[in-house]
Design an enzyme around this catalytic site. Sequence first.
Site, short mmCIF file in Angstrom:
data_model
loop_
_atom_site.label_atom_id
_atom_site.label_comp_id
_atom_site.label_asym_id
_atom_site.label_seq_id
_atom_site.Cartn_x
_atom_site.Cartn_y
_atom_site.Cartn_z
CG ASP A 92 -1.91 -1.07 1.17
OD1 ASP A 92 -2.11 -1.81 0.22
OD2 ASP A 92 -2.32 -1.38 2.35
NE ARG A 93 0.71 8.22 -2.51
CZ ARG A 93 0.29 9.10 -3.31
NH1 ARG A 93 -0.78 8.97 -3.80
NH2 ARG A 93 0.92 10.17 -3.79
#
EC number: 5.4.99.-
Length: 318
Positions: free
Chosen positions: A145-146
């Site tokens: 995930d970012r």
Amino acid sequence: MIEYRIETDTAGMRLDKLLRKRLPTVPVSHLFKMIRTKKVRVNGKRAQPEQLLAEGDVLTIRGDEKTLRGEDRPKVDRPPPPVDPSQLVILREDDWLMAVNKPSGMAVHTGSGITGGTLVDYVRAYLGPKAVRNDFTASPAHRLDRETSGVILVAKRRPAMVHFTEVFTHGLSKKRYLTLVKGKMTKESGVIDLPLSEHQQTAESKARRGVNMQDALTRWKVVKQSGDAALLSCAIETGRTHQIRRHLAAIGHPVLGDKKYGDFAYNRDVQARWGLKRLFLHAERIEFPHPDGSGKVAVEAALPPELRDVLKRAALLP
């Protein structure tokens, strides 16, 4: 869904190469994930990345056609800003792969609203001309995930990407994460065995066959406990989107700093008390068989300074 019939001019081409040619806006790692999760089929059967296509074969690709073709991406009038490859933190590198310590806030690939400064940009800027080998461009072998920091693997050669596809398909890797969650755990360890809805299922697919539930299993262990928060070590045996975040939220212990599944009032409180300004989720370690066949390799990334500071303020570190 997209369907192609293989013609004479594409007969004999590898499946993964054809997919990259026909769907150039889809990240390579996602194409390989689609193959291993059976969203790509040849003549109705499960396909393999290295499979050679024959004239008359029917290739079907499950998913939203506009998204796959990149037609829903925002138009960019100017090129993305240049990146400084010296900022890339490399934990391990050899002729087959790179292991990178991704910071929180850096997207792995371009996407909706993300046009530059991605992990892909940094890796390819660092490698320069060596980023492309035999018509394969160095690409992340899986995703983070970012807002999640930590270890991510990059395949530098096509055989390495094929190898990692098999590794992640058959659960041959071991991933360990550190996370800080809300509340006091009642046990020292536990297992969350809870199916999760497919994250990328299209509305058309949901309407036709209902929500597709996928098996998901997360093992957790308490590293340190305070009065109202716990530092956990988590291992996942499946790789579902946002798995740790969704699982921990489901048992009433959401990850701190989680803006999607978390406790928003509590997040504001811990930001004021402990200075937490990001998602507290870090990919600490990954173990995997090396693609050259030499045996297992383990790579670790230390907890970032900003998360260590939060633990100190929460009295979870000396």
